[in-house]
Design a protein around this motif. Structure first.
Motif, PDB file in Angstrom:
ATOM      1  N   VAL A  13      -1.171  -1.374   6.557  1.00 24.31           N
ATOM      2  CA  VAL A  13      -0.140  -0.505   6.000  1.00 24.31           C
ATOM      3  C   VAL A  13       0.244  -1.057   4.629  1.00 24.31           C
ATOM      4  CG1 VAL A  13       2.130   0.527   6.321  1.00 24.31           C
ATOM      5  CG2 VAL A  13       0.694   0.033   8.316  1.00 24.31           C
ATOM      6  N   VAL A  14       0.044  -0.237   3.600  1.00 23.11           N
ATOM      7  CA  VAL A  14       0.367  -0.616   2.229  1.00 23.11           C
ATOM      8  C   VAL A  14       1.749  -0.059   1.910  1.00 23.11           C
ATOM      9  CG1 VAL A  14      -0.334  -0.442  -0.184  1.00 23.11           C
ATOM     10  CG2 VAL A  14      -2.081  -0.474   1.621  1.00 23.11           C
ATOM     11  N   HIS A  15       2.687  -0.945   1.582  1.00 22.87           N
ATOM     12  CA  HIS A  15       4.060  -0.541   1.253  1.00 22.87           C
ATOM     13  C   HIS A  15       4.186  -0.483  -0.267  1.00 22.87           C
ATOM     14  CE1 HIS A  15       4.960  -1.277   5.465  1.00 22.87           C
ATOM     15  NE2 HIS A  15       4.401  -2.460   5.337  1.00 22.87           N
ATOM     16  N   GLY A  16       3.705   0.604  -0.850  1.00 23.59           N
ATOM     17  CA  GLY A  16       3.669   0.726  -2.307  1.00 23.59           C
ATOM     18  C   GLY A  16       4.608   1.788  -2.830  1.00 23.59           C
ATOM     19  N   GLU A  17       4.424   2.130  -4.104  1.00 21.92           N
ATOM     20  CA  GLU A  17       5.261   3.124  -4.768  1.00 21.92           C
ATOM     21  C   GLU A  17       5.091   4.515  -4.175  1.00 21.92           C
ATOM     22  OE1 GLU A  17       4.026   2.819  -8.800  1.00 21.92           O
ATOM     23  OE2 GLU A  17       5.022   0.889  -9.101  1.00 21.92           O
ATOM     24  N   ARG A  18       3.952   4.776  -3.579  1.00 20.38           N
ATOM     25  CA  ARG A  18       3.664   6.096  -2.986  1.00 20.38           C
ATOM     26  C   ARG A  18       4.151   6.203  -1.555  1.00 20.38           C
ATOM     27  NH1 ARG A  18      -2.200   5.149  -5.172  1.00 20.38           N
ATOM     28  NH2 ARG A  18      -1.880   5.738  -7.326  1.00 20.38           N
ATOM     29  N   GLY A  19       4.925   5.239  -1.115  1.00 19.68           N
ATOM     30  CA  GLY A  19       5.346   5.196   0.280  1.00 19.68           C
ATOM     31  C   GLY A  19       4.353   4.380   1.080  1.00 19.68           C
ATOM     32  N   ASP A  20       4.455   4.456   2.382  1.00 19.12           N
ATOM     33  CA  ASP A  20       3.559   3.697   3.251  1.00 19.12           C
ATOM     34  C   ASP A  20       2.241   4.443   3.437  1.00 19.12           C
ATOM     35  OD1 ASP A  20       5.578   1.897   3.469  1.00 19.12           O
ATOM     36  OD2 ASP A  20       6.095   2.361   5.536  1.00 19.12           O
ATOM     37  N   VAL A  21       1.149   3.748   3.163  1.00 21.33           N
ATOM     38  CA  VAL A  21      -0.191   4.306   3.333  1.00 21.33           C
ATOM     39  C   VAL A  21      -0.876   3.503   4.431  1.00 21.33           C
ATOM     40  CG1 VAL A  21      -2.424   4.714   2.235  1.00 21.33           C
ATOM     41  CG2 VAL A  21      -0.313   4.977   0.906  1.00 21.33           C
ATOM     42  N   SER A  22      -1.343   4.184   5.478  1.00 18.83           N
ATOM     43  CA  SER A  22      -2.028   3.518   6.593  1.00 18.83           C
ATOM     44  C   SER A  22      -3.539   3.675   6.444  1.00 18.83           C
ATOM     45  CB  SER A  22      -1.588   4.120   7.928  1.00 18.83           C
ATOM     46  OG  SER A  22      -0.217   3.873   8.128  1.00 18.83           O
ATOM     47  N   VAL A  23      -4.242   2.568   6.662  1.00 16.88           N
ATOM     48  CA  VAL A  23      -5.688   2.532   6.481  1.00 16.88           C
ATOM     49  C   VAL A  23      -6.313   1.877   7.709  1.00 16.88           C
ATOM     50  CG1 VAL A  23      -7.533   1.599   5.039  1.00 16.88           C
ATOM     51  CG2 VAL A  23      -5.364   2.267   4.000  1.00 16.88           C
ATOM     52  N   PRO A  24      -7.407   2.442   8.262  1.00 15.18           N
ATOM     53  CA  PRO A  24      -8.103   1.773   9.365  1.00 15.18           C
ATOM     54  C   PRO A  24      -8.578   0.390   8.915  1.00 15.18           C
ATOM     55  CG  PRO A  24      -9.058   3.950   8.946  1.00 15.18           C
ATOM     56  CD  PRO A  24      -8.068   3.679   7.863  1.00 15.18           C
ATOM     57  N   LEU A  25      -8.458  -0.578   9.809  1.00 15.94           N
ATOM     58  CA  LEU A  25      -8.743  -1.961   9.446  1.00 15.94           C
ATOM     59  C   LEU A  25      -9.613  -2.623  10.490  1.00 15.94           C
ATOM     60  CD1 LEU A  25      -7.939  -4.303   7.444  1.00 15.94           C
ATOM     61  CD2 LEU A  25      -6.161  -4.868   9.093  1.00 15.94           C
ATOM     62  N   GLU A  26     -10.599  -3.382  10.022  1.00 15.18           N
ATOM     63  CA  GLU A  26     -11.394  -4.245  10.886  1.00 15.18           C
ATOM     64  C   GLU A  26     -10.959  -5.677  10.584  1.00 15.18           C
ATOM     65  OE1 GLU A  26     -16.090  -5.310  11.656  1.00 15.18           O
ATOM     66  OE2 GLU A  26     -15.558  -3.390  10.742  1.00 15.18           O
ATOM     67  N   ILE A  27     -10.665  -6.446  11.616  1.00 12.55           N
ATOM     68  CA  ILE A  27     -10.177  -7.814  11.438  1.00 12.55           C
ATOM     69  C   ILE A  27     -11.300  -8.799  11.753  1.00 12.55           C
ATOM     70  CG2 ILE A  27      -8.489  -9.533  12.194  1.00 12.55           C
ATOM     71  CD1 ILE A  27      -6.686  -7.117  12.983  1.00 12.55           C
ATOM     72  N   ALA A  28     -11.571  -9.689  10.801  1.00  9.44           N
ATOM     73  CA  ALA A  28     -12.583 -10.737  10.979  1.00  9.44           C
ATOM     74  C   ALA A  28     -11.862 -12.080  10.909  1.00  9.44           C
ATOM     75  CB  ALA A  28     -13.647 -10.636   9.901  1.00  9.44           C
ATOM     76  N   ALA A  29     -11.557 -12.641  12.080  1.00  9.15           N
ATOM     77  CA  ALA A  29     -10.799 -13.890  12.142  1.00  9.15           C
ATOM     78  C   ALA A  29     -11.654 -15.073  12.579  1.00  9.15           C
ATOM     79  CB  ALA A  29      -9.611 -13.732  13.090  1.00  9.15           C
ATOM     80  N   SER A  30     -12.738 -14.829  13.287  1.00 13.27           N
ATOM     81  CA  SER A  30     -13.602 -15.931  13.719  1.00 13.27           C
ATOM     82  C   SER A  30     -14.547 -16.315  12.581  1.00 13.27           C
ATOM     83  CB  SER A  30     -14.424 -15.522  14.947  1.00 13.27           C
ATOM     84  OG  SER A  30     -15.384 -14.536  14.595  1.00 13.27           O
ATOM     85  N   TYR A  31     -15.058 -17.524  12.638  1.00 10.30           N
ATOM     86  CA  TYR A  31     -15.989 -17.988  11.608  1.00 10.30           C
ATOM     87  C   TYR A  31     -17.187 -17.050  11.502  1.00 10.30           C
ATOM     88  CZ  TYR A  31     -19.406 -20.786   9.135  1.00 10.30           C
ATOM     89  OH  TYR A  31     -20.344 -21.208   8.229  1.00 10.30           O
ATOM     90  N   ARG A  32     -17.731 -16.662  12.628  1.00  9.34           N
ATOM     91  CA  ARG A  32     -18.916 -15.798  12.637  1.00  9.34           C
ATOM     92  C   ARG A  32     -18.628 -14.432  12.007  1.00  9.34           C
ATOM     93  NH1 ARG A  32     -22.923 -15.364  17.609  1.00  9.34           N
ATOM     94  NH2 ARG A  32     -24.631 -14.491  16.446  1.00  9.34           N
ATOM     95  N   ALA A  33     -17.494 -13.821  12.357  1.00  7.67           N
ATOM     96  CA  ALA A  33     -17.146 -12.509  11.813  1.00  7.67           C
ATOM     97  C   ALA A  33     -16.856 -12.589  10.316  1.00  7.67           C
ATOM     98  CB  ALA A  33     -15.949 -11.932  12.553  1.00  7.67           C
ATOM     99  N   ARG A  34     -16.179 -13.656   9.885  1.00 10.91           N
ATOM    100  CA  ARG A  34     -15.890 -13.823   8.450  1.00 10.91           C
ATOM    101  C   ARG A  34     -17.168 -14.032   7.661  1.00 10.91           C
ATOM    102  NH1 ARG A  34     -12.206 -17.591  10.296  1.00 10.91           N
ATOM    103  NH2 ARG A  34     -13.325 -19.237   9.196  1.00 10.91           N
TER     104      ARG A  34
END
Length: 121
Positions: A13-34
């Motif tokens: 969720v981007v809290h910018g001048e245009r209001g809140d914009v929601s974007v689908p997100l993939e999270i890479a937290a493990s060493y392998r995924a990063r």
């Protein structure tokens, strides 16, 4: 702020001048995924969060990407567009990196000083 995410999906969720914009997100937290990140993809659906990360490279990537460097409070430090085959300079205060297709971060309102949040599923 001190949160540790796991590999998976969520929403940026981007809290910018245009209001809140929601974007689908993939999270890479493990060493392998990063390590894999966006390698081998022709397009990006939404964005990818690499955490923890202070810098990125685009070696073996097929498409240019936008890169946003985030501090520990998820404030955007800098946004750069990187062509394939480049090594990005690490940002000193960066704790997380968001990657997306080239040009889309400007559309979402992502720029230095903007705050984002991550809603993990």
């Amino acid at each position: 702020m001190g949160r540790r995410w796991r590999d998976g999906r969520g929403t940026l969720v981007v809290h910018g001048e245009r209001g809140d914009v929601s974007v689908p997100l993939e999270i890479a937290a493990s060493y392998r995924a990063r390590t894999k990140g966006l390698l081998g993809r022709d397009a990006v659906d939404g964005a990818m969060l690499l955490t923890p990360a202070g810098g990125v490279h685009t070696f073996r990537m097929r498409v240019p990407i936008d890169v946003a460097y985030l501090d520990r409070k998820l404030n955007v430090i800098a946004v750069r567009t990187m062509k394939p085959g480049r090594l990005g300079l690490p940002r000193l205060r960066s704790r997380h990196v968001v990657e997306a297709g080239a040009g889309v971060m400007a559309e979402w309102g992502v720029r230095a000083g903007v705050r984002v949040t991550v809603d993990a599923r």
